[in-house]
Write a protein that holds these residues in place. Structure first.
Motif, short mmCIF file in Angstrom:
data_model
loop_
_atom_site.label_atom_id
_atom_site.label_comp_id
_atom_site.label_asym_id
_atom_site.label_seq_id
_atom_site.Cartn_x
_atom_site.Cartn_y
_atom_site.Cartn_z
N PRO A 1 -29.18 8.79 -14.98
CA PRO A 1 -29.64 8.40 -13.41
C PRO A 1 -28.50 8.59 -12.67
O PRO A 1 -27.16 7.97 -13.07
CB PRO A 1 -30.06 6.93 -13.48
N PHE A 2 -28.62 9.15 -11.35
CA PHE A 2 -27.62 9.44 -10.27
C PHE A 2 -27.96 9.63 -9.03
O PHE A 2 -29.40 10.04 -8.82
CB PHE A 2 -26.54 10.68 -10.83
N LEU A 3 -27.11 9.58 -7.97
CA LEU A 3 -27.35 9.94 -6.70
C LEU A 3 -26.17 10.75 -6.31
O LEU A 3 -25.20 10.57 -6.53
CB LEU A 3 -27.63 8.97 -5.77
N GLY A 4 -26.52 11.98 -5.56
CA GLY A 4 -25.51 12.85 -5.06
C GLY A 4 -26.04 14.32 -5.57
O GLY A 4 -27.22 14.55 -5.81
N PRO B 1 -26.05 17.61 -7.67
CA PRO B 1 -26.36 18.23 -8.93
C PRO B 1 -25.04 18.09 -9.79
O PRO B 1 -23.74 18.50 -9.16
CB PRO B 1 -27.00 19.38 -9.11
N ALA B 2 -25.17 17.59 -11.00
CA ALA B 2 -23.66 17.47 -11.74
C ALA B 2 -23.84 18.14 -13.08
O ALA B 2 -24.89 18.44 -13.47
CB ALA B 2 -23.64 15.96 -11.83
N CYS C 1 -17.61 19.14 -9.99
CA CYS C 1 -19.24 18.99 -9.88
C CYS C 1 -19.54 19.33 -8.26
O CYS C 1 -20.33 20.10 -7.78
CB CYS C 1 -19.89 18.04 -10.18
N ASP C 2 -18.77 18.65 -7.56
CA ASP C 2 -18.82 18.61 -5.85
C ASP C 2 -17.37 18.80 -5.41
O ASP C 2 -16.69 18.11 -5.54
CB ASP C 2 -19.32 17.28 -5.46
N ALA D 1 -22.60 8.98 -7.16
CA ALA D 1 -22.62 7.68 -8.47
C ALA D 1 -23.71 7.94 -9.28
O ALA D 1 -25.09 8.03 -9.21
CB ALA D 1 -22.91 6.32 -7.48
N GLY D 2 -23.33 7.65 -10.61
CA GLY D 2 -24.36 7.70 -11.73
C GLY D 2 -23.66 7.36 -13.05
O GLY D 2 -22.57 6.99 -13.06
#
Length: 161
Positions: free
Chosen positions: A65-68, A70-71, A106-107, A49-50
């Motif tokens: 800003p994000f959580l998870g 790297p993107a 990314c993931d 989420a970011g």
């Protein structure tokens, strides 16, 4: 609680309460960071989420800003789900990211995605909220409405970026 607050989704109420409790109304970057954390902690089955924030001078959406995991750091408008959401100024719900032409991976664990453009009432494009899930078909109409409301609530705290 005011009638307006009662009609807001819980996630938007959490955002308002947190930011006002911190007295951070004028700290846009901090508010983006806390908004990402609120989503990550309170929306089920989310693995990323970011925000991607628009930089007009380079015509680029830059990772905010994000959580998870790297993107991708930079996304051009029209590229991937994020870029297409930004350009079209429409929320995009992707039930299966592997069936979406041009999806930026990314993931590899992400299977569905929702992106919501962040645009002021005057039309200034600020960026995109991007949320991924490991579940296919994770984001339905209610999540879309709640997250669009969340972005509207967030707008009062991020216009200064």
């Amino acid at each position: 609680m005011t009638e307006i607050q009662q009609n807001k989704p819980l996630i938007s109420q959490l955002l308002d309460t947190w930011i006002q409790g911190e007295a951070s109304e004028t700290y846009a970057l901090a508010n983006y960071a806390n908004a990402a954390a609120i989503i990550f902690q309170n929306v089920s089955a989310v693995n990323w989420a970011g925000f991607y924030l628009y930089h007009a001078e380079t015509n680029t959406l830059a990772l905010g800003p994000f959580l998870g995991k790297p993107a991708t750091a930079l996304i051009a408008p029209d590229k991937g789900v994020v870029g297409q959401s930004f350009t079209s100024q429409q929320t995009i719900v992707v039930p299966d990211v592997y069936a979406f032409p041009g999806h930026i991976v990314c993931d590899v664990d992400s299977n569905s995605e929702i992106t919501i453009p962040i645009t002021t009432a005057s039309g200034q494009k600020l960026g995109v909220l991007d949320i991924d899930s490991t579940e296919r078909n994770r984001f339905g109409k209610q999540e879309q409405a709640d997250l669009e409301n969340f972005v509207q609530a967030l707008l009062q705290y991020v216009k200064l970026v």
